[in-house]
Design a protein around this motif. Sequence first.
Motif, PDB file in Angstrom:
ATOM      1  N   LEU A   1      40.953  35.947  29.828  1.00  0.00           N
ATOM      2  CA  LEU A   1      41.382  37.239  30.353  1.00  0.00           C
ATOM      3  C   LEU A   1      41.926  36.972  31.745  1.00  0.00           C
ATOM      4  N   MET A   2      43.097  37.532  32.079  1.00  0.00           N
ATOM      5  CA  MET A   2      43.731  37.233  33.360  1.00  0.00           C
ATOM      6  C   MET A   2      44.278  38.488  34.024  1.00  0.00           C
ATOM      7  N   ILE A   3      44.257  38.484  35.359  1.00  0.00           N
ATOM      8  CA  ILE A   3      44.942  39.504  36.158  1.00  0.00           C
ATOM      9  C   ILE A   3      45.588  38.796  37.342  1.00  0.00           C
ATOM     10  N   ASP A   4      46.848  39.097  37.601  1.00  0.00           N
ATOM     11  CA  ASP A   4      47.597  38.479  38.696  1.00  0.00           C
ATOM     12  C   ASP A   4      47.592  39.377  39.926  1.00  0.00           C
ATOM     13  N   GLY A   5      47.736  38.749  41.085  1.00  0.00           N
ATOM     14  CA  GLY A   5      47.811  39.515  42.317  1.00  0.00           C
ATOM     15  C   GLY A   5      48.242  38.642  43.483  1.00  0.00           C
ATOM     16  N   ALA A   6      48.174  39.206  44.672  1.00  0.00           N
ATOM     17  CA  ALA A   6      48.575  38.481  45.878  1.00  0.00           C
ATOM     18  C   ALA A   6      47.795  39.026  47.064  1.00  0.00           C
ATOM     19  N   GLY A   7      47.672  38.177  48.096  1.00  0.00           N
ATOM     20  CA  GLY A   7      47.015  38.604  49.329  1.00  0.00           C
ATOM     21  C   GLY A   7      45.659  37.960  49.530  1.00  0.00           C
ATOM     22  N   ASP A   8      45.090  38.183  50.683  1.00  0.00           N
ATOM     23  CA  ASP A   8      43.796  37.627  51.072  1.00  0.00           C
ATOM     24  C   ASP A   8      42.703  38.210  50.185  1.00  0.00           C
ATOM     25  N   PRO A   9      41.998  37.374  49.402  1.00  0.00           N
ATOM     26  CA  PRO A   9      40.973  37.906  48.504  1.00  0.00           C
ATOM     27  C   PRO A   9      39.803  38.557  49.241  1.00  0.00           C
ATOM     28  N   ASN A  10      39.616  38.217  50.513  1.00  0.00           N
ATOM     29  CA  ASN A  10      38.506  38.782  51.277  1.00  0.00           C
ATOM     30  C   ASN A  10      38.763  40.222  51.707  1.00  0.00           C
ATOM     31  N   THR A  11      40.036  40.610  51.736  1.00  0.00           N
ATOM     32  CA  THR A  11      40.374  41.954  52.221  1.00  0.00           C
ATOM     33  C   THR A  11      41.188  42.776  51.219  1.00  0.00           C
ATOM     34  N   SER A  12      41.593  42.172  50.121  1.00  0.00           N
ATOM     35  CA  SER A  12      42.456  42.850  49.157  1.00  0.00           C
ATOM     36  C   SER A  12      41.661  43.731  48.192  1.00  0.00           C
ATOM     37  N   PRO A  13      41.868  45.054  48.225  1.00  0.00           N
ATOM     38  CA  PRO A  13      41.204  45.928  47.245  1.00  0.00           C
ATOM     39  C   PRO A  13      41.607  45.566  45.820  1.00  0.00           C
ATOM     40  N   ARG A  14      42.843  45.098  45.643  1.00  0.00           N
ATOM     41  CA  ARG A  14      43.310  44.740  44.305  1.00  0.00           C
ATOM     42  C   ARG A  14      42.498  43.577  43.734  1.00  0.00           C
ATOM     43  N   TYR A  15      42.160  42.624  44.595  1.00  0.00           N
ATOM     44  CA  TYR A  15      41.385  41.484  44.112  1.00  0.00           C
ATOM     45  C   TYR A  15      40.006  41.940  43.638  1.00  0.00           C
ATOM     46  N   GLN A  16      39.339  42.753  44.431  1.00  0.00           N
ATOM     47  CA  GLN A  16      38.019  43.248  44.038  1.00  0.00           C
ATOM     48  C   GLN A  16      38.099  44.090  42.765  1.00  0.00           C
ATOM     49  N   SER A  17      39.153  44.887  42.648  1.00  0.00           N
ATOM     50  CA  SER A  17      39.354  45.686  41.442  1.00  0.00           C
ATOM     51  C   SER A  17      39.581  44.799  40.224  1.00  0.00           C
ATOM     52  N   ALA A  18      40.325  43.708  40.428  1.00  0.00           N
ATOM     53  CA  ALA A  18      40.593  42.774  39.329  1.00  0.00           C
ATOM     54  C   ALA A  18      39.288  42.162  38.813  1.00  0.00           C
ATOM     55  N   LEU A  19      38.404  41.773  39.729  1.00  0.00           N
ATOM     56  CA  LEU A  19      37.135  41.178  39.310  1.00  0.00           C
ATOM     57  C   LEU A  19      36.300  42.176  38.513  1.00  0.00           C
ATOM     58  N   GLU A  20      36.231  43.402  38.994  1.00  0.00           N
ATOM     59  CA  GLU A  20      35.465  44.433  38.290  1.00  0.00           C
ATOM     60  C   GLU A  20      36.020  44.661  36.893  1.00  0.00           C
ATOM     61  N   THR A  21      37.333  44.678  36.775  1.00  0.00           N
ATOM     62  CA  THR A  21      37.973  44.905  35.484  1.00  0.00           C
ATOM     63  C   THR A  21      37.709  43.759  34.521  1.00  0.00           C
ATOM     64  N   LEU A  22      37.854  42.525  34.999  1.00  0.00           N
ATOM     65  CA  LEU A  22      37.640  41.360  34.136  1.00  0.00           C
ATOM     66  C   LEU A  22      36.214  41.324  33.598  1.00  0.00           C
TER      67      LEU A  22
END
Length: 204
Positions: A32-53
Amino acid sequence: MDKIDLKKDLQSLYNPSAKVVSVVEVPSLNYLMIDGAGDPNTSPRYQSALETLYAVSYTVKFKLKKVNGVDYTVMPLEGLWWTDDPSRFNLQEKDLWKWTAMILQPDFVTSEQIHAACTEVERKKGVSLAEVRFESYCEGLAVQIMHIGPYSAEGPTIARLHTYISENGYELNGKHHEIYLSDPRRNPPEKLKTVIRQPVRRKQ
Protein backbone atom coordinates in the motif's frame (compact mmCIF):
# COMPACT_ATOMS: atom_id res chain seq x y z
CA MET A 1 -3.63 -21.71 11.91
CA ASP A 2 -0.49 -20.01 13.18
CA LYS A 3 -0.24 -16.25 12.89
CA ILE A 4 1.80 -15.23 9.86
CA ASP A 5 4.69 -12.82 10.52
CA LEU A 6 6.33 -11.66 7.31
CA LYS A 7 9.22 -10.10 9.25
CA LYS A 8 10.24 -13.66 10.16
CA ASP A 9 9.55 -15.06 6.71
CA LEU A 10 11.62 -12.24 5.18
CA GLN A 11 14.18 -12.07 7.97
CA SER A 12 17.11 -11.23 5.69
CA LEU A 13 15.26 -8.11 4.54
CA TYR A 14 13.82 -6.99 7.89
CA ASN A 15 16.50 -7.90 10.42
CA PRO A 16 19.94 -6.99 9.04
CA SER A 17 23.04 -6.63 11.18
CA ALA A 18 23.79 -3.28 12.80
CA LYS A 19 27.52 -4.08 12.62
CA VAL A 20 28.11 -4.94 8.97
CA VAL A 21 26.56 -3.94 5.65
CA SER A 22 24.75 -6.79 3.90
CA VAL A 23 24.00 -7.29 0.22
CA VAL A 24 20.49 -8.59 -0.54
CA GLU A 25 18.30 -9.33 -3.53
CA VAL A 26 14.89 -7.82 -2.86
CA PRO A 27 12.07 -9.54 -4.77
CA SER A 28 8.93 -7.92 -6.09
CA LEU A 29 6.66 -7.23 -3.11
CA ASN A 30 3.16 -5.75 -2.81
CA TYR A 31 2.65 -2.50 -0.94
CA LEU A 32 0.00 0.00 0.00
CA MET A 33 1.53 3.35 -0.99
CA ILE A 34 0.88 7.09 -0.68
CA ASP A 35 3.11 9.74 -2.28
CA GLY A 36 3.88 13.18 -0.93
CA ALA A 37 6.49 15.87 -0.41
CA GLY A 38 7.90 18.05 2.36
CA ASP A 39 9.40 17.69 5.82
CA PRO A 40 7.80 14.62 7.45
CA ASN A 41 8.18 16.21 10.89
CA THR A 42 5.92 19.13 10.01
CA SER A 43 3.82 17.93 7.07
CA PRO A 44 0.14 17.26 7.92
CA ARG A 45 -0.06 15.25 4.70
CA TYR A 46 2.63 12.87 5.91
CA GLN A 47 0.85 12.22 9.20
CA SER A 48 -2.44 11.77 7.34
CA ALA A 49 -0.78 9.30 4.98
CA LEU A 50 0.44 7.16 7.89
CA GLU A 51 -3.00 7.11 9.49
CA THR A 52 -4.59 6.11 6.20
CA LEU A 53 -2.09 3.32 5.47
CA TYR A 54 -2.56 1.78 8.89
CA ALA A 55 -6.35 2.14 8.76
CA VAL A 56 -6.55 0.28 5.43
CA SER A 57 -3.95 -2.33 6.45
CA TYR A 58 -5.78 -3.20 9.67
CA THR A 59 -9.16 -3.23 7.94
CA VAL A 60 -7.87 -5.81 5.43
CA LYS A 61 -6.26 -7.85 8.21
CA PHE A 62 -9.41 -8.05 10.36
CA LYS A 63 -11.62 -8.78 7.35
CA LEU A 64 -9.43 -11.69 6.23
CA LYS A 65 -9.29 -13.09 9.74
CA LYS A 66 -13.08 -12.92 10.07
CA VAL A 67 -13.95 -14.28 6.63
CA ASN A 68 -11.07 -16.64 5.82
CA GLY A 69 -9.60 -17.41 9.23
CA VAL A 70 -6.21 -16.10 8.13
CA ASP A 71 -4.31 -14.06 10.71
CA TYR A 72 -1.11 -12.11 10.19
CA THR A 73 0.91 -9.30 11.69
CA VAL A 74 0.55 -5.91 10.03
CA MET A 75 3.97 -4.94 8.74
CA PRO A 76 5.89 -1.83 9.86
CA LEU A 77 5.83 1.50 8.10
CA GLU A 78 8.39 1.97 5.33
CA GLY A 79 9.45 5.03 3.39
CA LEU A 80 11.15 5.87 0.11
CA TRP A 81 12.91 9.25 0.20
CA TRP A 82 14.49 11.38 -2.52
CA THR A 83 14.89 14.89 -3.96
CA ASP A 84 14.78 16.05 -7.57
CA ASP A 85 18.36 17.24 -7.12
CA PRO A 86 20.23 14.35 -5.41
CA SER A 87 22.91 16.74 -4.12
CA ARG A 88 20.29 18.40 -1.92
CA PHE A 89 19.08 15.23 -0.23
CA ASN A 90 20.22 15.98 3.30
CA LEU A 91 18.88 16.45 6.82
CA GLN A 92 19.14 20.24 6.58
CA GLU A 93 16.73 20.57 3.62
CA LYS A 94 13.87 18.27 4.52
CA ASP A 95 11.37 20.66 2.98
CA LEU A 96 12.72 19.55 -0.43
CA TRP A 97 12.19 15.87 0.24
CA LYS A 98 9.76 13.77 -1.71
CA TRP A 99 8.49 10.55 -0.23
CA THR A 100 6.42 7.43 -0.63
CA ALA A 101 5.01 6.07 2.63
CA MET A 102 4.14 2.39 2.37
CA ILE A 103 3.24 -0.83 4.20
CA LEU A 104 4.00 -4.30 2.85
CA GLN A 105 1.00 -6.59 2.30
CA PRO A 106 1.01 -10.42 2.27
CA ASP A 107 1.05 -11.88 -1.23
CA PHE A 108 -2.39 -13.42 -0.74
CA VAL A 109 -4.01 -9.99 -0.30
CA THR A 110 -5.79 -8.99 -3.53
CA SER A 111 -6.52 -5.63 -5.12
CA GLU A 112 -10.24 -6.36 -4.65
CA GLN A 113 -9.74 -6.76 -0.90
CA ILE A 114 -7.74 -3.53 -0.76
CA HIS A 115 -10.45 -1.70 -2.68
CA ALA A 116 -13.14 -3.02 -0.31
CA ALA A 117 -11.06 -1.92 2.69
CA CYS A 118 -10.55 1.56 1.23
CA THR A 119 -14.29 1.86 0.63
CA GLU A 120 -14.99 0.88 4.24
CA VAL A 121 -12.45 3.33 5.66
CA GLU A 122 -13.82 6.11 3.42
CA ARG A 123 -17.32 5.42 4.73
CA LYS A 124 -16.25 5.40 8.37
CA LYS A 125 -13.97 8.44 8.22
CA GLY A 126 -15.81 10.44 5.59
CA VAL A 127 -12.65 11.03 3.56
CA SER A 128 -11.45 10.15 0.06
CA LEU A 129 -8.71 7.54 -0.28
CA ALA A 130 -8.08 8.18 -3.96
CA GLU A 131 -4.40 8.79 -3.14
CA VAL A 132 -3.86 5.21 -1.95
CA ARG A 133 -2.06 2.89 -4.39
CA PHE A 134 -1.68 -0.89 -4.19
CA GLU A 135 1.32 -1.82 -6.29
CA SER A 136 4.14 -4.27 -6.73
CA TYR A 137 7.56 -2.75 -6.08
CA CYS A 138 10.84 -4.45 -6.93
CA GLU A 139 14.19 -3.10 -5.71
CA GLY A 140 16.40 -5.98 -6.82
CA LEU A 141 20.03 -5.77 -5.75
CA ALA A 142 20.47 -3.62 -2.64
CA VAL A 143 22.70 -3.03 0.37
CA GLN A 144 21.37 -2.45 3.87
CA ILE A 145 22.22 -2.09 7.52
CA MET A 146 20.34 -1.66 10.79
CA HIS A 147 20.45 1.78 12.41
CA ILE A 148 19.84 1.84 16.15
CA GLY A 149 19.06 5.25 17.59
CA PRO A 150 17.07 8.39 16.77
CA TYR A 151 16.15 9.20 13.19
CA SER A 152 18.07 12.47 13.47
CA ALA A 153 21.29 10.50 14.07
CA GLU A 154 21.08 8.36 10.92
CA GLY A 155 23.75 10.42 9.09
CA PRO A 156 26.81 8.32 10.05
CA THR A 157 24.96 5.07 9.32
CA ILE A 158 23.92 6.32 5.88
CA ALA A 159 27.48 7.53 5.23
CA ARG A 160 28.77 4.08 6.18
CA LEU A 161 26.38 2.47 3.73
CA HIS A 162 27.44 4.82 0.93
CA THR A 163 31.12 4.22 1.69
CA TYR A 164 30.52 0.49 1.33
CA ILE A 165 28.79 1.10 -2.01
CA SER A 166 31.66 3.14 -3.45
CA GLU A 167 34.38 0.85 -2.10
CA ASN A 168 32.82 -2.35 -3.41
CA GLY A 169 32.18 -1.46 -7.03
CA TYR A 170 28.53 -0.44 -6.77
CA GLU A 171 26.60 2.71 -7.60
CA LEU A 172 23.19 3.99 -6.51
CA ASN A 173 20.25 2.57 -8.43
CA GLY A 174 17.07 3.70 -6.76
CA LYS A 175 15.54 5.59 -3.87
CA HIS A 176 16.76 5.73 -0.27
CA HIS A 177 14.60 3.25 1.65
CA GLU A 178 13.92 3.10 5.38
CA ILE A 179 11.93 0.54 7.37
CA TYR A 180 10.74 1.71 10.79
CA LEU A 181 10.71 -1.39 13.00
CA SER A 182 10.08 0.48 16.27
CA ASP A 183 7.13 2.59 17.35
CA PRO A 184 8.58 5.98 18.43
CA ARG A 185 5.56 6.47 20.70
CA ARG A 186 6.54 3.42 22.76
CA ASN A 187 10.32 3.30 22.50
CA PRO A 188 12.96 5.83 23.58
CA PRO A 189 14.88 7.43 20.68
CA GLU A 190 18.12 5.65 21.53
CA LYS A 191 16.46 2.23 21.06
CA LEU A 192 14.66 2.84 17.76
CA LYS A 193 15.51 0.28 15.07
CA THR A 194 15.47 1.36 11.43
CA VAL A 195 16.56 -0.65 8.40
CA ILE A 196 18.48 1.62 6.01
CA ARG A 197 18.45 0.20 2.47
CA GLN A 198 19.82 1.46 -0.84
CA PRO A 199 19.26 -0.26 -4.21
CA VAL A 200 22.50 -0.53 -6.18
CA ARG A 201 24.00 -1.88 -9.38
CA ARG A 202 27.51 -2.86 -10.39
CA LYS A 203 29.52 -0.06 -11.92
CA GLN A 204 30.06 -0.55 -15.64
